[in-house]
Enzyme design. Structure first.
Site, PDB file in Angstrom:
ATOM      1  N   ASP A 153       0.454  -1.532   0.339  1.00 19.26           N
ATOM      2  CA  ASP A 153      -0.243  -0.074  -0.009  1.00 19.26           C
ATOM      3  C   ASP A 153       0.485   1.074  -0.404  1.00 19.26           C
ATOM      4  OD1 ASP A 153      -2.607   1.334  -0.258  1.00 19.26           O
ATOM      5  OD2 ASP A 153      -2.514   1.672   2.471  1.00 19.26           O
ATOM      6  N   ASN A 168     -10.146  -3.256  -6.919  1.00 17.52           N
ATOM      7  CA  ASN A 168      -9.444  -2.319  -7.223  1.00 17.52           C
ATOM      8  C   ASN A 168      -9.955  -1.532  -9.100  1.00 17.52           C
ATOM      9  OD1 ASN A 168      -6.442  -3.724  -6.282  1.00 17.52           O
ATOM     10  ND2 ASN A 168      -7.515  -1.685  -4.975  1.00 17.52           N
TER      11      ASN A 168
END
Length: 270
Positions: free
Chosen positions: A38, A86
């Site tokens: 991340d 995503n």
């Protein structure tokens, strides 16, 4: 100097120029490490760059981290490369991530093969680009006989999706009369996961300081130790991995059990 300052050579795990393992790190102590990579976009935006530049920089962080896992004797390294959620990102970013994943797999598979890394894929075919899937399958084929660290690329992966697919497979067996409902156990469901031979996660790391697991390997990570690393993913690498492995070594894992250790009388104050 390359205009992309993050472009750098990644020393092989045991190359003479590679950083030395910390003496106190127990090689092979951690079987399965899972990483939520991340902070790519935030890393790039903080430098006045587009989010895609953060993803490009993340390639070097990934390779350096894999090299560190190999040197530390980590048997399985699962990385969250693209989640089923995503797809909600902008079409431009999704197109970039799909094309980028395809390019990285093609560019790095020979290097991973030289490191004796076995590449595997976990996720749904579904919306995954056929060209990306083809590169994943080729990387799997090329490295299938390797005996070192397994790199599990979790692409188009979601933990709830995996459990849903596993449940459907069990339900289909019941419907066909192959299995009685009362005989369904945790092991029954585990055999229907995407990679049923993959052991449970020992250590789950998330970079960028965010403190959530984001639907990553919920079944496998049920008893994982958690580390929330402060670095954005492009700033992570083997040195940070070794730091987090050392932190894991100090954890007391009980898997639901407990040890009765009463404090000595007089050691507490009302």
């Amino acid at each position: 100097m390359n205009e992309k300052s993050w472009v750098r050579e990644i020393p092989a795990p045991f190359a003479p120029e590679a950083p030395a393992l910390p003496a106190e790190l127990e090689v092979g102590a951690v079987g399965h490490v899972a990483i939520i990579m991340d902070g790519n976009g935030r890393w790039a935006n903080a430098r006045g760059l587009d989010r895609t530049s953060g993803h490009e920089a993340g390639e070097y962080a990934l390779m350096d981290t894999v090299a560190g896992a190999v040197a530390a004797g980590v048997r399985h390294l699962s990385v969250y490369a693209f989640s089923t959620e995503n797809w909600k990102r902008t079409p431009t970013e999704v197109r970039f991530l799909m094309g980028y994943s395809r390019r990285v797999l093609r560019a790095r598979r020979d290097e991973l093969n030289e490191w004796n890394v076995r590449v595997r894929w976990s996720g749904r075919e579904g919306r995954l680009w056929k060209s990306v899937l083809a590169e994943l399958r080729e990387a799997e084929r090329l490295t299938a006989e390797n005996t070192g660290t397994e790199l599990i690329m979790c692409l188009n992966y979601g933990g709830r999706a995996e459990l849903t697919d596993a449940t459907r497979a069990v339900a289909a067996r019941v419907a066909r009369g192959e299995l009685r409902p009362e005989h369904v156990t945790e092991k029954t469901l585990a055999r229907e996961l995407y990679l049923p031979d993959l052991p449970d996660v020992d250590l789950l790391i998330r970079t960028s300081g965010e403190q959530r697991t984001s639907n990553f390997l919920p079944w496998q990570a049920a008893y994982a130790e958690l580390v929330f690393a402060p670095e954005d993913w492009p700033d992570y690498g083997r040195m940070q991995l070794w730091r987090d492995l050392l932190a894991f070594q100090s954890r007391d894992r009980r898997f639901g059990g407990a040890v009765n250790r009463p404090a000595e009388r007089g050691s507490w104050v009302i």
